[in-house]
Scaffold this motif. Structure first.
Motif, PDB file in Angstrom:
ATOM      1  N   ILE A   1     -19.345   0.537   2.358  1.00 51.56           N
ATOM      2  CA  ILE A   1     -20.435  -0.051   3.149  1.00 51.56           C
ATOM      3  C   ILE A   1     -21.371  -0.797   2.206  1.00 51.56           C
ATOM      4  O   ILE A   1     -21.789  -0.254   1.188  1.00 51.56           O
ATOM      5  CB  ILE A   1     -21.230   1.037   3.897  1.00 51.56           C
ATOM      6  N   ILE A   2     -21.711  -2.020   2.540  1.00 50.99           N
ATOM      7  CA  ILE A   2     -22.688  -2.811   1.790  1.00 50.99           C
ATOM      8  C   ILE A   2     -23.924  -2.956   2.660  1.00 50.99           C
ATOM      9  O   ILE A   2     -23.838  -3.410   3.804  1.00 50.99           O
ATOM     10  CB  ILE A   2     -22.133  -4.204   1.421  1.00 50.99           C
ATOM     11  N   VAL A   3     -25.065  -2.541   2.126  1.00 49.77           N
ATOM     12  CA  VAL A   3     -26.313  -2.614   2.895  1.00 49.77           C
ATOM     13  C   VAL A   3     -27.251  -3.629   2.263  1.00 49.77           C
ATOM     14  O   VAL A   3     -27.131  -3.974   1.089  1.00 49.77           O
ATOM     15  CB  VAL A   3     -27.006  -1.239   2.959  1.00 49.77           C
ATOM     16  N   ASP A   4     -28.189  -4.103   3.061  1.00 46.08           N
ATOM     17  CA  ASP A   4     -29.181  -5.056   2.579  1.00 46.08           C
ATOM     18  C   ASP A   4     -30.556  -4.582   3.028  1.00 46.08           C
ATOM     19  O   ASP A   4     -30.676  -3.633   3.800  1.00 46.08           O
ATOM     20  CB  ASP A   4     -28.884  -6.462   3.122  1.00 46.08           C
ATOM     21  N   ALA A   5     -31.581  -5.235   2.550  1.00 48.38           N
ATOM     22  CA  ALA A   5     -32.948  -4.824   2.863  1.00 48.38           C
ATOM     23  C   ALA A   5     -33.821  -6.044   3.106  1.00 48.38           C
ATOM     24  O   ALA A   5     -33.640  -7.084   2.475  1.00 48.38           O
ATOM     25  CB  ALA A   5     -33.522  -4.002   1.711  1.00 48.38           C
ATOM     26  N   ILE A   6     -34.757  -5.892   4.030  1.00 50.90           N
ATOM     27  CA  ILE A   6     -35.723  -6.967   4.267  1.00 50.90           C
ATOM     28  C   ILE A   6     -37.156  -6.480   4.086  1.00 50.90           C
ATOM     29  O   ILE A   6     -38.092  -7.266   4.167  1.00 50.90           O
ATOM     30  CB  ILE A   6     -35.563  -7.585   5.676  1.00 50.90           C
ATOM     31  N   ALA A   7     -37.324  -5.177   3.838  1.00 48.75           N
ATOM     32  CA  ALA A   7     -38.663  -4.611   3.634  1.00 48.75           C
ATOM     33  C   ALA A   7     -38.574  -3.439   2.665  1.00 48.75           C
ATOM     34  O   ALA A   7     -37.491  -2.895   2.451  1.00 48.75           O
ATOM     35  CB  ALA A   7     -39.260  -4.151   4.964  1.00 48.75           C
ATOM     36  N   ILE A  14     -32.455   3.297   1.591  1.00 47.92           N
ATOM     37  CA  ILE A  14     -31.208   3.148   0.832  1.00 47.92           C
ATOM     38  C   ILE A  14     -31.172   4.146  -0.319  1.00 47.92           C
ATOM     39  O   ILE A  14     -30.164   4.812  -0.567  1.00 47.92           O
ATOM     40  CB  ILE A  14     -31.076   1.708   0.295  1.00 47.92           C
ATOM     41  N   ALA A  15     -32.272   4.257  -1.042  1.00 49.23           N
ATOM     42  CA  ALA A  15     -32.333   5.182  -2.176  1.00 49.23           C
ATOM     43  C   ALA A  15     -32.169   6.623  -1.719  1.00 49.23           C
ATOM     44  O   ALA A  15     -31.486   7.419  -2.365  1.00 49.23           O
ATOM     45  CB  ALA A  15     -33.659   5.002  -2.921  1.00 49.23           C
ATOM     46  N   ARG A  16     -32.780   6.969  -0.598  1.00 46.47           N
ATOM     47  CA  ARG A  16     -32.663   8.338  -0.085  1.00 46.47           C
ATOM     48  C   ARG A  16     -31.210   8.639   0.280  1.00 46.47           C
ATOM     49  O   ARG A  16     -30.694   9.728  -0.002  1.00 46.47           O
ATOM     50  CB  ARG A  16     -33.569   8.519   1.137  1.00 46.47           C
ATOM     51  N   ALA A  17     -30.537   7.677   0.882  1.00 52.47           N
ATOM     52  CA  ALA A  17     -29.137   7.867   1.271  1.00 52.47           C
ATOM     53  C   ALA A  17     -28.227   7.987   0.049  1.00 52.47           C
ATOM     54  O   ALA A  17     -27.157   8.595   0.125  1.00 52.47           O
ATOM     55  CB  ALA A  17     -28.688   6.699   2.142  1.00 52.47           C
ATOM     56  N   VAL A  24     -24.956   4.014  -8.530  1.00 48.96           N
ATOM     57  CA  VAL A  24     -25.524   3.118  -7.529  1.00 48.96           C
ATOM     58  C   VAL A  24     -25.627   1.735  -8.155  1.00 48.96           C
ATOM     59  O   VAL A  24     -26.101   1.596  -9.289  1.00 48.96           O
ATOM     60  CB  VAL A  24     -26.926   3.582  -7.069  1.00 48.96           C
ATOM     61  N   THR A  25     -25.196   0.727  -7.447  1.00 48.95           N
ATOM     62  CA  THR A  25     -25.293  -0.632  -7.970  1.00 48.95           C
ATOM     63  C   THR A  25     -25.950  -1.534  -6.940  1.00 48.95           C
ATOM     64  O   THR A  25     -25.850  -1.283  -5.730  1.00 48.95           O
ATOM     65  CB  THR A  25     -23.897  -1.184  -8.349  1.00 48.95           C
ATOM     66  N   GLY A  26     -26.651  -2.555  -7.414  1.00 47.92           N
ATOM     67  CA  GLY A  26     -27.331  -3.462  -6.499  1.00 47.92           C
ATOM     68  C   GLY A  26     -28.504  -4.133  -7.169  1.00 47.92           C
ATOM     69  O   GLY A  26     -28.642  -4.091  -8.396  1.00 47.92           O
ATOM     70  N   GLY A  27     -29.339  -4.743  -6.387  1.00 46.08           N
ATOM     71  CA  GLY A  27     -30.517  -5.414  -6.919  1.00 46.08           C
ATOM     72  C   GLY A  27     -31.520  -4.416  -7.476  1.00 46.08           C
ATOM     73  O   GLY A  27     -31.540  -3.240  -7.092  1.00 46.08           O
ATOM     74  N   SER A  28     -32.370  -4.892  -8.365  1.00 43.95           N
ATOM     75  CA  SER A  28     -33.330  -4.002  -9.027  1.00 43.95           C
ATOM     76  C   SER A  28     -34.324  -3.394  -8.051  1.00 43.95           C
ATOM     77  O   SER A  28     -34.936  -2.370  -8.334  1.00 43.95           O
ATOM     78  CB  SER A  28     -34.081  -4.768 -10.121  1.00 43.95           C
TER      79      SER A  28
END
Length: 224
Positions: A1-7, A14-17, A24-28
């Motif tokens: 699953i790839i998730v994104d964030a707007i807020a 995301i961090a809690r999950a 964990v990899t992704g944007g800073s």
């Protein structure tokens, strides 16, 4: 699953999950929520950083050519001494570390800035003439050596713009472990060295920081 964030709340979720994940990899931005996981696990205390107070001579070194840094340079130079570095002159040896340090030391107390932040077209032209890697290596060495000379001369508040520039500067200064202090702008904290004569640093990647970042950073380094 790839998730994104707007807020920011999305980043926290995301961090809690991902609390039980080993990798964990992704944007800073994901780091915004990760600290809470470590606090809950008792691995960190979660205390707020203390106020860093280092008052004294200061200087700003900008080696980034990003749009954000160029805007920050233009805003800062309207009210403070600023020296634009002629990269071609650096490459042929006409501009040296002594030229930069002399300018910065002569303007102590006035938040002086030296920068090599050119437009994309200017950067391409210089790279085509001298070679991309050679230009980067030469400028990193110039800024690193300048920072070393400044600290030896008593400068104890230093703002550095540019990821590679920051890396070269901290390697040259060899200050040991740095304490993380208050946030200046998102992703850019105050950093403080140890010892009897601490040095306060603000290190930012090119596109980080508000338009008035340079002036704000020096104030934060002084505890204001």
């Amino acid at each position: 699953i790839i998730v994104d964030a707007i807020a920011d709340d999305d980043l926290v979720a995301i961090a809690r999950a991902a609390a039980s994940h080993r990798l964990v990899t992704g944007g800073s931005g994901i780091a915004l929520g990760l600290a809470a996981n470590f606090i809950e696990q008792g691995l960190i205390a979660g205390a707020r950083p203390g106020v860093t107070v280092v008052d004294g001579p200061d200087a700003i070194l900008a080696g980034s050519c990003s749009g954000a840094t160029r805007e920050q340079v233009q805003i800062h130079r309207t009210n403070h001494p600023a020296l634009a570095i002629d990269v071609a002159a650096v490459m042929d040896g006409s501009i040296t570390v002594e030229d930069l340090t002399s300018f910065l030391l002569a303007n102590q107390g006035r938040k002086p800035l030296v920068y090599s932040s050119g437009t994309p077209d200017e950067v391409k032209a210089i790279q085509a003439r001298f070679g991309r890697e050679k230009v980067a290596e030469t400028l990193d060495h110039l800024f690193a050596s300048t920072a070393s000379q400044l600290v030896k001369s008593g400068i104890n508040r230093l703002v550095v713009a540019g990821g590679e520039t920051s890396g070269a500067v901290v390697s040259a200064l060899d200050l040991g472990p740095l304490a993380i202090g208050a946030e200046i702008d998102p992703g850019v904290p105050v950093l403080l060295s140890g010892g009897d004569k601490p040095v306060a640093l603000a290190l930012k990647s090119g596109n980080f920081g508000a338009p008035d970042f340079f002036d704000k950073a020096l104030e934060r380094l002084a505890g204001r």
